[in-house]
Design a protein around this motif. Sequence first.
Motif, mmCIF file in Angstrom:
data_model
loop_
_atom_site.group_PDB
_atom_site.id
_atom_site.type_symbol
_atom_site.label_atom_id
_atom_site.label_comp_id
_atom_site.label_asym_id
_atom_site.label_seq_id
_atom_site.Cartn_x
_atom_site.Cartn_y
_atom_site.Cartn_z
ATOM 1 N N SER A 397 -23.759 0.996 -10.597
ATOM 2 C CA SER A 397 -24.019 1.418 -9.250
ATOM 3 C C SER A 397 -23.060 2.459 -8.916
ATOM 4 N N LYS A 398 -23.424 3.478 -7.863
ATOM 5 C CA LYS A 398 -22.406 4.612 -7.101
ATOM 6 C C LYS A 398 -21.254 3.680 -6.840
ATOM 7 N N GLU A 399 -21.440 2.624 -6.143
ATOM 8 C CA GLU A 399 -20.410 1.851 -5.384
ATOM 9 C C GLU A 399 -19.373 1.513 -6.562
ATOM 10 N N LEU A 400 -19.790 0.981 -7.697
ATOM 11 C CA LEU A 400 -18.940 0.587 -9.087
ATOM 12 C C LEU A 400 -18.125 1.877 -9.438
ATOM 13 N N GLN A 401 -18.846 3.100 -9.672
ATOM 14 C CA GLN A 401 -18.248 4.209 -10.069
ATOM 15 C C GLN A 401 -17.298 4.680 -9.177
#
Length: 581
Positions: A397-401
């Motif tokens: 996810s963008k959050e993990l990135q």
Amino acid sequence: MPTTPGGSLSTATDINLLSSNSLFTDRVDRLQKQDFYRFSLSSSSSFNLHLDELSADADVQLVKDGNGNGIIDSGEVIKESRLGGTSAETIALPNLDFGTYYIQVYAYGGAETNYKLTVSATSNESIPISTSGGSSRWEKGTLRADIFTYQRNSQITFISGNGNVDFGSGKRDVLNLKDAGVFRNQVTFDWATASGGGVVANPGNKSRLFDEIRLNGGDGRRILFEGIEKIEFAGGVTYDLTQQVPDNNITPVVVPNDEAFNQQWNLHITGVHNAWRFTTGSADKVLIGIEDSGLGTDSNGNIHPDLRRTFFNGNNYLDESSSYSHGTLVQSTIAARGNNQQGIAGINWSSDSYMVDVLGGDNGDYDLASATQSIIDKAVSLGRRLVINFSLVGGSSKELQNIIASNQDVLFVFAAGNDNKDSISSPGSFAQSYSNVISVGSSWGLTDWYRNAKNPGDRAYYENWWGSNYASQADINAGLRPLTLMAPTEFIAGNAERNTSGTYNFNYDNKFNGTSASTPMVSGIASLVWSANPNLSASEIKAILAETAYDLGEQGYDQYYGYGFVNADAAVRTALALARG
């Protein structure tokens, strides 16, 4: 700087030469016709001497004290400069070996003159040394048991044993000195330890810490070695480095008493047993995060007895899978108890683990971003370096990135995926964008699942089952590096299998496979490297693992093997070299 040099060997002035010029001004005349300076080198060095500002003829010579007795006539004249008149005298030696030396400045005939003496010596052991021809040579082993027969044709010989997949069957990486006629009493050892000893040198790919053998006799020949398990001398003397040898200052290769250790070819081929000489992990410096299925528990709520202490976030560690506990397999590879007379030995015996359940979609499971942040928070609260293992694909996810990008002091290790295609599965593909991300592919040992013979290190794949993902040629051409390292697959690990009552029975699975198995191998080794030198950054850990990897496939980085097969011993030795500055 002004000095009063000694006029004889017994009164020679001691000088320090390393890393900077030493300047001396004085005079030779009828009262003192010669001046003596003495210095010692602990390693091969680039030596330069310049004698100038002469008003009459003076000469200079460099002599090595071969017997350590201070008698110059018994030493070896290494070099002299005897130009006429007031010409400056120069001695330049790019590879002056270790030892004690004397500089003699003397007047020619009855001359009297002032002089300025400039001397420097810079260690060569922090710069690359040529590996072909000349005064040095580098012998590199395979991933199997190798015999290295010493040749006397180089001043410095590097020996790299690499891993040894045959170790469990009793075969050793051997340094053979007997065929060269070298007896034990003809050499001096300098054993490397985590706190001192050994020699820091660069064989051609990275400066790291080597054990050293110096051949006595004045010719200065040296053997710098790593990954060696046995040394054979002439006269029938053998040092088995898996046992305590007569040199009491060596820590032998670690052979734990775990029942199945001889079956753990995955540790032997990556040189983990050699790296244990220096560290088995750090209890207070490094935390290992694991995002997986959780851990299976028995009817009493206990996890596998061969696992060490684990941090949990509430009950978010319980494995609710239907058949076996994937998380138990992963964590045992990294952190099974070592030297406890049962089961297997994990890679890291000391660092704590933190398991978070992210697989299965069960009630209370975390998503990858939330799990990652919770592990990071725990490491921050403990003040520890952090390696997080992801033996999984998908869920990116963008959050993990964003978490990866904003936590450059954390090392993230992802599986490359098992689709046998030229694309690294997400989130492992982040390795091409972030220096704190590693993606891991799978290599075989001696056989595959069906006991078919394989070449150790080859990429693991089956025609109709699974295969380790690899990078696309387009990515390579674009300068991208999505695949980082290769590591073993299909090896023994601690397992938990669900029984009819819904709890788990504990045992061992001898075929833990896929890139899910390879990834904790790299995470565990990374945690050893960080334990050896906690001052390194996450990107430096990745760089060390890449630079010290055993090259597979095409030379250098390639699409099927990345930087190569992970080498724990060389990586830990590199971290220790950096710790010494």
